[in-house]
Write a protein that holds these residues in place. Structure first.
Motif, PDB file in Angstrom:
ATOM      1  N   THR A 183       0.835  -1.210   0.000  1.00  0.00           N
ATOM      2  CA  THR A 183       0.000   0.000   0.000  1.00  0.00           C
ATOM      3  C   THR A 183       0.869   1.260   0.000  1.00  0.00           C
ATOM      4  OG1 THR A 183      -0.179  -0.023   2.401  1.00  0.00           O
ATOM      5  CG2 THR A 183      -1.950  -1.101   1.172  1.00  0.00           C
ATOM      6  N   ALA A 184       2.150   1.098  -0.272  1.00  0.00           N
ATOM      7  CA  ALA A 184       3.025   2.273  -0.456  1.00  0.00           C
ATOM      8  C   ALA A 184       2.890   2.741  -1.904  1.00  0.00           C
ATOM      9  CB  ALA A 184       4.463   1.892  -0.154  1.00  0.00           C
ATOM     10  N   PRO A 185       3.155   4.026  -2.155  1.00  0.00           N
ATOM     11  CA  PRO A 185       3.062   4.509  -3.550  1.00  0.00           C
ATOM     12  C   PRO A 185       3.936   3.649  -4.468  1.00  0.00           C
ATOM     13  CG  PRO A 185       3.323   6.349  -2.039  1.00  0.00           C
ATOM     14  CD  PRO A 185       3.498   5.100  -1.228  1.00  0.00           C
ATOM     15  N   PRO A 239       1.793   9.217 -11.216  1.00  0.00           N
ATOM     16  CA  PRO A 239       0.419   8.972 -10.753  1.00  0.00           C
ATOM     17  C   PRO A 239      -0.629   9.854 -11.448  1.00  0.00           C
ATOM     18  CG  PRO A 239       1.772   9.965  -9.009  1.00  0.00           C
ATOM     19  CD  PRO A 239       2.693   9.577 -10.109  1.00  0.00           C
ATOM     20  N   PHE A 275      -1.354   8.409 -14.864  1.00  0.00           N
ATOM     21  CA  PHE A 275      -2.158   7.193 -14.750  1.00  0.00           C
ATOM     22  C   PHE A 275      -3.619   7.544 -14.487  1.00  0.00           C
ATOM     23  CE2 PHE A 275      -4.274   4.647 -11.466  1.00  0.00           C
ATOM     24  CZ  PHE A 275      -4.670   3.573 -12.264  1.00  0.00           C
ATOM     25  N   TYR A 276      -3.841   8.455 -13.552  1.00  0.00           N
ATOM     26  CA  TYR A 276      -5.221   8.818 -13.181  1.00  0.00           C
ATOM     27  C   TYR A 276      -5.956   9.424 -14.378  1.00  0.00           C
ATOM     28  CZ  TYR A 276      -9.007  10.346 -10.129  1.00  0.00           C
ATOM     29  OH  TYR A 276     -10.230  10.525  -9.542  1.00  0.00           O
ATOM     30  N   LEU A 331      -6.861   6.647 -16.715  1.00  0.00           N
ATOM     31  CA  LEU A 331      -7.980   5.871 -16.172  1.00  0.00           C
ATOM     32  C   LEU A 331      -9.309   6.568 -16.488  1.00  0.00           C
ATOM     33  CD1 LEU A 331      -9.037   3.568 -14.283  1.00  0.00           C
ATOM     34  CD2 LEU A 331      -8.583   5.094 -12.354  1.00  0.00           C
ATOM     35  N   SER A 381     -19.575   1.954 -17.522  1.00  0.00           N
ATOM     36  CA  SER A 381     -18.433   2.225 -16.645  1.00  0.00           C
ATOM     37  C   SER A 381     -18.297   1.166 -15.560  1.00  0.00           C
ATOM     38  CB  SER A 381     -18.571   3.605 -15.991  1.00  0.00           C
ATOM     39  OG  SER A 381     -18.032   4.594 -16.822  1.00  0.00           O
ATOM     40  N   ASN A 438     -15.129  -1.276 -15.079  1.00  0.00           N
ATOM     41  CA  ASN A 438     -14.413  -1.443 -13.808  1.00  0.00           C
ATOM     42  C   ASN A 438     -14.318  -2.916 -13.415  1.00  0.00           C
ATOM     43  OD1 ASN A 438     -13.723   1.182 -13.322  1.00  0.00           O
ATOM     44  ND2 ASN A 438     -15.593   1.662 -12.173  1.00  0.00           N
ATOM     45  N   ALA A 483      -9.051  -4.356   2.350  1.00  0.00           N
ATOM     46  CA  ALA A 483      -8.701  -2.926   2.387  1.00  0.00           C
ATOM     47  C   ALA A 483      -9.768  -2.091   1.674  1.00  0.00           C
ATOM     48  CB  ALA A 483      -7.338  -2.697   1.740  1.00  0.00           C
ATOM     49  N   ALA A 484     -10.256  -2.596   0.542  1.00  0.00           N
ATOM     50  CA  ALA A 484     -11.279  -1.868  -0.205  1.00  0.00           C
ATOM     51  C   ALA A 484     -12.583  -1.805   0.587  1.00  0.00           C
ATOM     52  CB  ALA A 484     -11.501  -2.536  -1.561  1.00  0.00           C
ATOM     53  N   GLY A 524     -12.447   0.815   3.247  1.00  0.00           N
ATOM     54  CA  GLY A 524     -12.411   2.176   2.711  1.00  0.00           C
ATOM     55  C   GLY A 524     -13.795   2.746   2.460  1.00  0.00           C
ATOM     56  N   ASP A 525     -14.826   1.899   2.559  1.00  0.00           N
ATOM     57  CA  ASP A 525     -16.172   2.369   2.217  1.00  0.00           C
ATOM     58  C   ASP A 525     -16.787   3.129   3.373  1.00  0.00           C
ATOM     59  OD1 ASP A 525     -18.612   2.839   1.179  1.00  0.00           O
ATOM     60  OD2 ASP A 525     -19.277   0.755   1.159  1.00  0.00           O
ATOM     61  N   LYS A 526     -16.730   4.466   3.284  1.00  0.00           N
ATOM     62  CA  LYS A 526     -17.238   5.298   4.385  1.00  0.00           C
ATOM     63  C   LYS A 526     -18.652   5.786   4.117  1.00  0.00           C
ATOM     64  CE  LYS A 526     -13.935   5.345   7.327  1.00  0.00           C
ATOM     65  NZ  LYS A 526     -12.620   5.446   6.856  1.00  0.00           N
ATOM     66  N   HIS A 542      -4.173   4.729   3.429  1.00  0.00           N
ATOM     67  CA  HIS A 542      -3.159   4.074   2.599  1.00  0.00           C
ATOM     68  C   HIS A 542      -2.297   5.100   1.873  1.00  0.00           C
ATOM     69  CE1 HIS A 542      -5.077   0.276   3.381  1.00  0.00           C
ATOM     70  NE2 HIS A 542      -6.230   0.731   2.929  1.00  0.00           N
ATOM     71  N   ALA A 543      -0.998   4.988   2.082  1.00  0.00           N
ATOM     72  CA  ALA A 543      -0.065   5.962   1.502  1.00  0.00           C
ATOM     73  C   ALA A 543      -0.151   5.995  -0.031  1.00  0.00           C
ATOM     74  CB  ALA A 543       1.360   5.639   1.930  1.00  0.00           C
ATOM     75  N   PHE A 544      -0.442   4.832  -0.640  1.00  0.00           N
ATOM     76  CA  PHE A 544      -0.379   4.788  -2.108  1.00  0.00           C
ATOM     77  C   PHE A 544      -1.366   5.752  -2.768  1.00  0.00           C
ATOM     78  CE2 PHE A 544      -4.178   2.171  -1.944  1.00  0.00           C
ATOM     79  CZ  PHE A 544      -4.771   2.396  -3.165  1.00  0.00           C
ATOM     80  N   LEU A 581      -2.230  10.442  -5.559  1.00  0.00           N
ATOM     81  CA  LEU A 581      -3.316  10.631  -6.538  1.00  0.00           C
ATOM     82  C   LEU A 581      -4.219  11.794  -6.163  1.00  0.00           C
ATOM     83  CD1 LEU A 581      -4.245   6.849  -7.015  1.00  0.00           C
ATOM     84  CD2 LEU A 581      -3.106   8.302  -8.691  1.00  0.00           C
TER      85      LEU A 581
END
Lengths: 65, 537
Positions: A5-7, A12, A15-16, A19, A31, A35, A58-59, A62-64, B402-404, B408
């Motif tokens: 999970t490090a860059p 970036p 890439f974004y 995407l 879409s 995905n 992890a995903a 992340g769902d808040k 998460h740092a990654f 972005l």
């Protein structure tokens, strides 16, 4: 933890932008389908079951919303 | 059309004074006329005037308009201003900041520190209201005039028509005393994003319009916020789709709210409506005064070409970006830095006129980089489709843990000068182990030297820099005197200019960009590189 999970992506912002450009002009349903295909392609590339399980966890966290 | 002010002035800096040109029997001819007395126009006049080139600047007002407008000035801008001799008052007045915090809703997603590298004279950024920046430039012009610099600032001189010929431009000017004409060998258009000159010449200005409105509120308040840049995506206080809080001098805070596309502009600018948004953000107990408010929309666009024969465009007149990243005024000052020495050499007949085509080439390259970066920031801040909104919020959700995901998050990629990679004035890199940051085309990074800094010794002329190797005391090439400087290979200069190489020789342009570098001194190679750097090859 095996999941990185490090860059890890060089350029970036580029890439974004790529995407989002891939989604440009698609309907919401298209879409979502894109995905799904993308996740399956990337998951196969990763292969490692431990990593995939950790990524799914992890995903989910992340769902808040 | 009467010569009324279109806006109120913050500072009256160049009041109308009758010129002898207005009484001349025939139009007086000038080497350079600059159109527009904003930061880019005044910097252009200063650059040329300090070279001893006579320059007339025309503006339809008598000074700087109100409103803080461009508030973030980057290190490169301060370095250029230092070469002009006016960076110190900017630094003294400006607010230095390093820490930025990014919030989503009511959560802090992450914070970043600009962590300025040690060993530079100037910080990464200062915040300073644009009127101050312009005032310090004009004050430097006044000082230079006293010392003999041939600069003529003419307020209340509105250009109403131009006639562009192959080797000159004729200008029709309106003043409070009536009309007159002058002729310019070169006309530099620095008349802003809505450039009347561009319109008079019927030139293009194409690009993307972003469908969004932003409200600026500059306020003074007693509240004790730290000197940091705070950015909210979808803030919990609901004052806009995004919000920005940033500190300026004089106890003024810049607050931006993203309002969306379909708004009633007049309604939103009513004080009670602005206060409603501010109250929601600041809480009920914070007392504040409104200093300046404005609503802006923006475009990312540029002219196809910045040079049209004897007319050259610079700054917002040539290219326009969204405000995220502070790439507007900062890139305009880089235009001036690039144009000044080239026009100086052409006017002094040391370089062919075609050298000015490399201004066009290099600064279009810079403009494209700025437009790319600021468009990407805008796409992140104002997602234009449902799926880009979903991705944006996914990035923000993940960034908290998460740092990654943090690289972005894009609330603006802050202005840095571009490297003129692969462009024709560069000589191929001959320093195999040299650092990438000082490759040909790159702006020279600063470093401590003796009691001051390296950049104090670079710029204005071509400089031959020997690091860990002696270069001759002076060199004449193509009628130009190359200043020569030999420095020991130690400290930051070693890190930034040698890398793993034991020694290096750099040829550095008058705008402090690297033209060429080698592992050792070779006079023939230096001569060839200099010829190339002034457009003779």
């Amino acid at each position: 933890m095996a999941l990185n999970t490090a860059p890890n992506i060089s350029d970036p912002d580029g890439f974004y932008a790529e995407l989002l450009a891939t989604h440009e002009g698609l309907s919401d349903d298209d879409s979502i389908a894109l995905n799904a295909r993308l996740i399956l392609i990337l998951a196969n590339h990763i292969g490692d079951r431990t990593v995939l399980t950790e990524a799914l966890a992890a995903a989910s966290k992340g769902d808040k919303s | 059309m009467p010569l009324d002010d279109r806006y109120q002035l913050a500072f009256k800096l160049y009041p109308y004074a009758r010129s002898t040109d207005q009484d001349a029997a025939a139009p007086v001819r000038h080497p350079v006329v600059v159109l527009g007395g904003g930061p880019i126009g005044v910097a252009t006049a200063l650059d040329l005037g300090l070279q001893g080139i006579p320059v007339v600047l025309l503006d339809d007002h008598e000074g700087v308009g109100q409103g803080s407008r461009a508030i973030c000035f980057a290190k490169r801008t301060l370095e250029i201003a230092h070469r002009y001799g006016c960076a110190q008052p900017m630094l003294d007045k400006g607010v230095v900041w390093n820490l930025g915090k990014v919030f989503h809703d009511d959560r802090q997603v992450y914070e970043f520190n600009l962590l300025p590298e040690e060993g530079h004279r100037f910080p990464a950024f200062i915040n300073l209201q644009q009127p101050y920046f312009e005032r310090f430039l004009v004050e430097r012009v006044r000082e230079a005039q006293t010392a003999g610099a041939p600069i003529d600032l003419r307020g209340k001189n509105r250009v109403d028509a131009v006639e562009v010929q192959d080797d000159h431009v004729i200008l029709d000017i309106t003043t409070p005393d009536g009309p007159y004409q002058i002729t310019a060998d070169w006309l530099i258009g620095c008349d802003g994003a809505s450039s009347p000159l561009r319109k008079m010449m019927g030139l293009d200005f194409e690009g993307r319009v972003f469908e969004d409105n932003f409200l600026i509120a500059d306020i003074t308040m007693k509240a004790d916020f730290p000197t940091e840049r705070w950015f909210w995506f979808e803030p919990h206080f609901k004052s806009g789709d995004s919000a920005l809080l940033h500190k300026q001098p004089d106890g003024v805070w810049r607050i931006d709210f993203q309002l969306g596309w379909d708004i009633d502009r007049k309604e939103e600018l009513k004080e009670e409506n602005i206060r409603r948004r501010l109250d929601a953000m600041l809480g009920p107990d914070v007392e504040y005064e409104l200093v300046w408010t404005s609503i802006y929309t923006f475009q990312c666009r540029r002219m196809k070409k910045f040079r049209h024969g004897r007319v050259i465009f610079a700054g917002d007149a040539a290219h326009q970006v969204s405000p995220f990243g502070a790439r507007g005024a900062n890139s305009g000052i880089q235009d001036v830095d690039n144009l000044g020495w080239k026009l100086g050499l052409v006017l002094n007949e040391k370089a062919p006129e075609s050298l000015l085509d490399t201004y066009d080439l290099e600064r279009r390259y810079g403009a494209d980089e700025n437009i790319l970066n600021s468009s990407r920031s805008t796409d992140f801040i104002t997602p234009k489709s449902k799926i880009s909104h979903v991705f944006r919020n996914a990035v923000l959700d993940l960034a908290e843990h998460h740092a990654f995901a943090r690289p972005l998050v894009n609330s603006g990629r802050l202005s840095v000068p571009c490297v003129y990679d692969g462009l024709p004035l560069n000589t191929d890199d001959a320093l195999a182990d040299g650092p990438a940051r000082t490759r040909p085309g790159a702006p020279c990074p600063d470093a401590p030297l003796r009691q001051g800094y390296l950049l104090d010794h670079l710029g204005g002329d071509f400089v031959l820099l020997g690091v860990g190797v002696d270069v001759p005391d002076t060199l004449e090439v193509e009628g130009l005197t190359v200043r020569c400087l030999s420095v020991p290979a130690e400290g930051e200069i070693k890190d930034r200019y040698l890398g793993d190489a034991p020694a290096a020789v750099y040829l550095i342009r008058p705008d402090q960009h690297v033209a060429a570098r080698w592992p050792a001194y070779d006079e023939a190679m230096v001569r060839a590189a200099l010829r190339r750097a002034i457009g003779k090859d």
